[in-house]
Design an enzyme around this catalytic site. Structure first.
Site, mmCIF file in Angstrom:
data_model
loop_
_atom_site.group_PDB
_atom_site.id
_atom_site.type_symbol
_atom_site.label_atom_id
_atom_site.label_comp_id
_atom_site.label_asym_id
_atom_site.label_seq_id
_atom_site.Cartn_x
_atom_site.Cartn_y
_atom_site.Cartn_z
ATOM 1 N N HIS A 421 0.819 -1.213 0.000
ATOM 2 C CA HIS A 421 0.000 0.000 0.000
ATOM 3 C C HIS A 421 0.850 1.260 0.000
ATOM 4 O O HIS A 421 0.622 2.190 -0.778
ATOM 5 C CB HIS A 421 -0.949 -0.004 1.197
ATOM 6 C CG HIS A 421 -1.730 1.262 1.325
ATOM 7 N ND1 HIS A 421 -1.322 2.310 2.134
ATOM 8 C CD2 HIS A 421 -2.859 1.683 0.708
ATOM 9 C CE1 HIS A 421 -2.174 3.294 2.027
ATOM 10 N NE2 HIS A 421 -3.130 2.945 1.176
ATOM 11 N N CYS A 751 36.426 3.734 -22.385
ATOM 12 C CA CYS A 751 35.477 3.600 -21.279
ATOM 13 C C CYS A 751 36.037 4.173 -19.982
ATOM 14 O O CYS A 751 35.532 3.888 -18.903
ATOM 15 C CB CYS A 751 35.068 2.142 -21.076
ATOM 16 S SG CYS A 751 36.440 1.010 -20.767
#
Length: 797
Positions: A421, A751
């Protein structure tokens, strides 16, 4: 039947006005999808007309209308008082005689037609006539009662369902969203119970609830009735299933996470409202394993895809596994109403701008950051103490908490998973929530200022103090063309779905050691030699791997999960996965690692990379890495995965590691496989032509290349100032590597951090003909725009 009662087989989505969204959807699936493989328990629904006739009797409607319309819903105490009075009026109102007679007849027919009439029980579900529409989310606001049987109990449950239209949170929601109270009616659905009390249940979404990634199904599962998952009473198991692999009938589970599952909701002895279900503890052995099998995960995902295709939109689905007949059933299906509304052309990233002290950790809901003073709420009776901007801290929440949840800057709970919830409401409200911390109500104190971050992957962090943070907004349709491919360095699979929303051309560096460290945490040799370990260490490892078939399979499956998450997130773009590049001291930090790792004075130059892979002592460990990668590529079909080999010192090592990969079924060119070498040693640049005979290209690691070319340790404060990727000697090495790749017609990218840190280096690399730059996600947009601007200016001149 009558105007008061309709069977599920008689209704569909055109009947929302009469039976509400939930019941209309049940009827739609029963009528249209049963033959397609979707299993939905049968039943009947009361109509909105019957509900209105019920309220019209004895002036009840007028009493409710005048009372509710005079209410100020911002007065929480008055809201609670009025809501309780209205609900009591409704529960005490007798049903009209013809309505009650119709219910009795339908119920008798249901029971008589059941294969187990003596033991069968029913769910009495609420279904609002405006519920589950694409522009409204009434889900969970009205009550559902499980394990009800006997006609008098059914009738009482229906009246309680009707009364729940005037729950405090439902009244407040309608006011805040502009719905007239009296335009909304209720239908009660009476549906056969699935025996998930002795099986399992949960919630699934056909889209990732945090990132909006729509090529995966997200499934939660726990033992017992599903209300425990929805309420947030348990931390459930979680699974991701890749839709394209599932459709191709390939292995499709991208990720498995074992939840705590400490309690479960089961049948009580009573069959009436308030006495039909009870919580009980789950056995320790059951907590440690998954509540459903891989085959069941994939079967649920198949049913979900059928439902999604039928409705033509992302769906939020509740399901149950019957522990008696072993079958999987769909209990509810509604449109997903949060991430499906997000503008896919705009990316928003929240970024913490300073470090902080972590107080507690749980599951991240959303991807935002919030901050404010803590308000620990032990019960809803303290609601009047809550102030706008407070951080709501509670054991768990239910719909009664919603009037104050909308005032919170963030929500933190002890219990619950990503479909509980608190999580659902936090997403709807657009505020960050950290659920399932286990200790928030103890670790956090009233008035304490904290920062709640859900911007760092699957884990959500609560930091001490108010930390600086920023929101970065990118409009993708305004991104210009870049002069080279901009790829991403992605450290962990947890953030892959979110990062895939950034402008990118794939992943230029995915570090396997990050996957091993975060998702496994155990030295691979300790897993291979598990049975011969000393008892304390063996027991520690056994506890961590209990959900998997064997120690070896734990390693292989967990690596495969990490790699497949990355590959799926960015497909069809390339994802270059670097084989594990732990140094010996880093391997030693894994569980059991000290038993197997040597002490080295300079681990950076020691037992790592290719030399470790080809060592007989490490061979079985390397074989497991290869098995995982081969599974992802060849079995799951994620052939966008490419392999990168780090720290290859000599051409002889290059030859040996390629041979070893081939022995493990990873051969260059087969099934489109490319094997890239990390070009990070001076020897790699000097002998670039020779190394390229064994590889399909280079990915330049500028960090190690700079350190080794200049002979310095960038972590040493004494010489770190000399570290600069733009040094002429380093640039000479990069030039040699780039030119060799271009001569050979092979891939060359970079990279390292250099292009992000130094704009002039990025521009120089473009001039040299670099094919791609792989950057950290926080620098991608800035670097992309800078390079594109430079290209535009150059073209103009």
């Amino acid at each position: 039947m009558t105007n008061n009662i309709l069977w599920f087989t008689e209704i569909g989505m055109n009947d929302v006005g009469q039976v509400g969204g939930k019941n209309a959807s049940l009827g739609e699936m029963v009528s249209n999808l049963s033959g397609a493989g979707v299993s939905v328990p049968g039943g009947f629904a009361t109509t909105a007309d019957a509900y209105r006739d019920f309220l019209a009797a004895d002036g009840l409607y007028q009493r409710i209308r005048s009372t509710v319309e005079a209410l100020d819903v911002t007065d929480v105490a008055e809201l609670a008082r009025v809501g309780a009075n209205v609900r009591e009026w409704i529960e005490n109102q007798p049903l009209p005689a013809d309505f009650e007679s119709g219910i009795r007849t339908a119920y008798e027919s249901l029971v008589a037609s059941d294969s187990q009439p003596e033991s069968v029980s029913w769910a009495v579900r609420s279904s609002a006539t405006a519920e589950d529409l694409p522009d409204a989310s009434f889900a969970g606001q009205q009550e559902t009662f499980l394990n009800i049987s006997g006609i008098d109990n059914i009738l009482a449950a229906i009246r309680s369902v009707f009364a729940s239209l005037y729950n405090d949170r439902a009244i407040a929601y309608r006011v805040h969203h502009g719905f007239d109270h009296h335009d909304v009616a209720l239908s009660a659905g009476i549906q056969r119970m699935v025996r998930s009390d002795v099986g399992a249940s949960g919630v699934l979404f056909t889209v990732d609830t945090e990132s909006g990634f729509d090529r995966a199904v997200f499934i939660t599962s726990s033992y017992g009735l599903g209300e425990a998952v929805v309420q947030g009473a348990v931390n459930p198991d979680e699974f991701y299933v890749y839709k394209p692999a599932l459709r191709a009938d390939r292995p499709s589970i991208l990720k498995r996470s074992v939840g705590e599952k400490a309690v479960k909701m089961v049948y009580a002895h009573g069959r009436y409202v308030g006495g039909s279900t009870v919580f009980t503890d789950v056995a320790e052995a059951d907590r440690a394993r998954f509540s459903i099998t891989d085959a069941e995960v994939e079967e649920l995902a198949r049913q979900a895809l059928i439902i999604e295709e039928h409705y033509g939109r992302p769906m939020d689905i509740e399901w149950g596994k019957d522990g008696v007949d072993g079958r999987l059933y769909i209990l509810q299906a509604r449109p997903e109403t949060v991430v499906s509304r997000v503008d896919g052309n705009v990316t928003r990233r929240f970024v913490l701008e300073e470090p902080g002290t972590v107080i507690t950790i749980g599951r991240a809901i959303g991807q935002k950051i919030g901050a404010g003073p803590v308000r620990v709420m032990k019960s809803i009776a303290q609601m009047d103490q809550f102030q706008p901007g407070d951080v709501l801290v509670a054991d768990m929440t239910d719909p009664d908490w919603e009037p104050i949840m909308k005032l919170a800057s963030a929500i933190v709970t002890n219990r619950g998973g990503r479909t509980c919830h608190a999580a659902i409401i936090a997403r709807e409200l657009g505020i960050p929530a950290v659920v399932g911390t286990g200790d928030a109500t103890i670790a956090l104190q009233n008035g304490q200022e904290v920062t709640v971050s859900c911007a760092e992957g699957d884990n959500g962090f609560v930091y001490d103090g108010i930390l600086a943070f920023d929101e970065v907004i990118t409009k993708l349709d305004e991104m210009p063309e870049a002069p080279t491919k901009i790829m991403l360095n992605v450290g962990t699979p947890d953030q892959a779905f979110a990062f895939s929303k950034l402008p990118n051309k794939g992943v230029g560096l995915a570090r396997l050691e990050f996957v091993i460290n975060r998702q496994i945490g155990i030295h691979p040799k300790a897993l291979l030699e598990h049975d011969s370990l000393e008892p304390a260490l063996r027991d520690e490892i056994s506890e961590r791997i209990a959900a998997y078939p064997s120690p070896r399979q734990y390693f292989v499956q967990r690596v495969a999960e990490g790699v497949s998450m990355l590959a799926a997130a960015f497909a069809p773009e390339k994802v270059i996965v670097r084989l594990s590049d732990f140094k010996s001291n880093e391997y030693a930090n894994l569980i059991g690692g000290e038993l197997y790792e040597p002490h080295e004075e300079n681990p950076m130059l020691g037992y790592r990379g290719a030399s470790r892979y080809i060592s007989p002592d490490f061979r079985e460990c390397f074989d497991m890495e290869c098995e995982a990668l081969k599974f992802v590529r060849d079995e799951m079909g994620l052939t966008n995965v490419e392999i990168m080999v780090p720290f290859v010192r000599t051409v002889g090592e290059a030859h040996a590691v390629i041979e070893l990969l081939g022995e493990n079924g990873l051969r260059r060119g087969e099934n489109g496989l490319r094997v890239i070498m990390m070009c990070e040693l001076p020897s790699n640049a000097v002998l670039a032509d020779e190394f390229l005979e064994y590889f399909d290209g280079f990915s330049i690691g500028s960090n190690d290349m700079t350190q080794l070319t200049l002979g310095l340790d960038r972590d040493s404060g004494l010489v770190a100032a000399t570290f600069d990727e733009r040094d002429p000697a380093v640039l000479k090495m990069l030039t040699m590597a780039i030119e060799a790749c271009r001569r050979a017609g092979k891939y060359v990218g970079i990279c390292g951090q250099g292009p992000s840190d130094h704009p002039d280096l990025a521009e120089w690399l473009v001039e040299q003909g670099i094919e791609s730059m792989s950057l950290n996600p926080d620098t991608v947009v800035e670097t992309w725009l800078r390079l594109a601007k430079r290209e535009t200016l150059a073209a103009a001149n």
